[in-house]
Design an enzyme around this catalytic site. Structure first.
Site, PDB file in Angstrom:
ATOM      1  N   SER A   1      27.085 -13.720   3.342  1.00  0.00           N
ATOM      2  CA  SER A   1      28.517 -13.561   3.346  1.00  0.00           C
ATOM      3  C   SER A   1      29.088 -14.926   3.071  1.00  0.00           C
ATOM      4  O   SER A   1      30.422 -14.971   2.901  1.00  0.00           O
ATOM      5  CB  SER A   1      28.984 -12.700   4.724  1.00  0.00           C
ATOM      6  OG  SER A   1      28.408 -13.403   5.701  1.00  0.00           O
TER       7      SER A   1
ATOM      8  N   HIS B   1      26.877  -9.335  -2.412  1.00  0.00           N
ATOM      9  CA  HIS B   1      27.543  -9.158  -1.063  1.00  0.00           C
ATOM     10  C   HIS B   1      27.991  -7.757  -0.674  1.00  0.00           C
ATOM     11  O   HIS B   1      29.056  -7.385  -0.968  1.00  0.00           O
ATOM     12  CB  HIS B   1      28.565 -10.400  -0.700  1.00  0.00           C
ATOM     13  CG  HIS B   1      28.903 -10.241   0.653  1.00  0.00           C
ATOM     14  ND1 HIS B   1      30.416 -10.604   0.855  1.00  0.00           N
ATOM     15  CD2 HIS B   1      28.586  -9.858   1.721  1.00  0.00           C
ATOM     16  CE1 HIS B   1      30.531 -10.544   2.171  1.00  0.00           C
ATOM     17  NE2 HIS B   1      29.688 -10.003   2.960  1.00  0.00           N
TER      18      HIS B   1
ATOM     19  N   GLU C   1      30.684  -7.553  -3.546  1.00  0.00           N
ATOM     20  CA  GLU C   1      31.161  -8.903  -3.932  1.00  0.00           C
ATOM     21  C   GLU C   1      29.965  -9.615  -4.868  1.00  0.00           C
ATOM     22  O   GLU C   1      29.057  -9.957  -4.202  1.00  0.00           O
ATOM     23  CB  GLU C   1      31.600  -9.628  -2.577  1.00  0.00           C
ATOM     24  CG  GLU C   1      32.478 -10.783  -3.132  1.00  0.00           C
ATOM     25  CD  GLU C   1      33.059 -11.443  -1.774  1.00  0.00           C
ATOM     26  OE1 GLU C   1      34.221 -12.113  -2.004  1.00  0.00           O
ATOM     27  OE2 GLU C   1      32.574 -11.489  -0.745  1.00  0.00           O
TER      28      GLU C   1
ATOM     29  N   ASN D   1      35.470 -13.718   2.977  1.00  0.00           N
ATOM     30  CA  ASN D   1      35.282 -14.281   4.455  1.00  0.00           C
ATOM     31  C   ASN D   1      36.320 -15.674   4.428  1.00  0.00           C
ATOM     32  O   ASN D   1      36.957 -16.034   5.397  1.00  0.00           O
ATOM     33  CB  ASN D   1      34.095 -14.754   4.633  1.00  0.00           C
ATOM     34  CG  ASN D   1      33.295 -13.557   5.258  1.00  0.00           C
ATOM     35  OD1 ASN D   1      33.798 -12.705   6.037  1.00  0.00           O
ATOM     36  ND2 ASN D   1      32.155 -13.247   4.995  1.00  0.00           N
TER      37      ASN D   1
END
Length: 285
Positions: free
Chosen positions: A120, A141, A153, A191
């Site tokens: 991540s 991801h 992702e 993130n």
């Protein structure tokens, strides 16, 4: 382009078992690998439970549960992954562990195979450089809970080829997911944007601006978020949030990503969120 049939998933934790679940549900042959059989047994039990839930909600025919489970083989021997066309690494979010897994997969898998990581926040470019096939290394991801969340992702490293990207995008579509293309940078998009939000919410608690309940309510009612940032932090794990904030801080060299001292104290206290039954909120054991 040849359609991928055989998949290896390395790491049978929450994410790895969810990834194996969606591959098997989509008709692919999956080999799930971890260091101890008990982790694999626990993963299979949770996949069985989750398939049962899907059947109860009418999202999967009851008759599909056993065939789906039969497509998942488990192993503690990484050498037995040699037939896979793609491996998805889902080890804990530590570069040393992921590096070890990646080097082993690079040695074991056929030269044509793709190496994907479910990281991540860790650099795809850095992980690709550990291998002899940087063009076939990519970030895939997934989001927790994997069977439910639509997003994947897809992260291109500096060397990732268009053929690798296309194969992984098509594979994601085959899983019924929505792939979103992102370039390699600390924290990617998800993130990089989410963690400062969680961090700032923690600072607001620490400084006594508002209670965790009030902060989450502002986001649910004012921004239409399905869950507030602090409930989400508990769901992700406070320790994981701190680790990702440190990756962002190191990667950008920018103090704006420094983890809130309250988050660090919570980790020291073992208040890790839902998994420890206590975080910003209390949970049933």
């Amino acid at each position: 382009m040849h359609q991928i049939q055989k998949v290896a998933v390395v790491g049978a934790g929450t994410m790895g078992s969810g990834i194996a679940h969606v591959f098997a549900r989509s008709g692919l042959q999956v080999t799930l690998c971890d260091v101890e059989q008990r982790f694999l047994d626990r993963a299979l039990a949770s996949i069985r439970t989750n398939l049962g839930r899907e059947a109860a909600k009418g999202k999967l025919p009851e008759s599909e549960i056993e065939p789906t489970l039969s497509r998942i083989r488990t192993t503690v021997d990484m050498e037995s992954l040699a037939g896979a066309e793609i491996a998805v690494e889902a080890a804990p979010e530590r570069l040393d562990l992921k590096s070890e897994v990646f080097r082993a997969l690079d040695r074991i898998l056929p030269a044509t195979a793709i190496l994907a990581t479910n990281t991540s926040s860790i650099s795809i470019t850095k992980m690709a450089a550990l291998t002899r096939r940087p063009a076939q290394v990519i970030g895939m991801h997934f989001f927790n809970p994997v069977p439910i969340m639509a997003l994947v992702e897809i992260v291109r490293g500096m060397a990732t080829s268009d053929a690798t990207f296309t194969a992984v995008r098509d594979l994601s579509l085959q899983l019924g997911k929505t792939p979103v293309e992102v370039n390699d940078a600390p924290g990617f998009v998800s993130n990089r944007v989410l963690m400062p939000l969680i961090n700032e919410a923690a600072f607001a608690v620490m400084e006594g601006v508002a209670t965790p309940e009030a902060i989450d309510q502002v986001f649910k009612l004012g921004m239409a978020h399905p869950m507030g940032p602090l409930t989400l932090a508990d769901f992700i794990g406070i320790d994981v949030c701190v680790d990702i904030l440190r990756v962002l801080q190191d990667g950008f060299g920018d103090p704006k990503y420094r983890p809130c001292p309250l988050l660090i104290r919570m980790v020291d206290a073992g208040w890790l969120g839902r998994k420890s039954a206590r975080g910003f909120f209390a949970y049933e054991k």
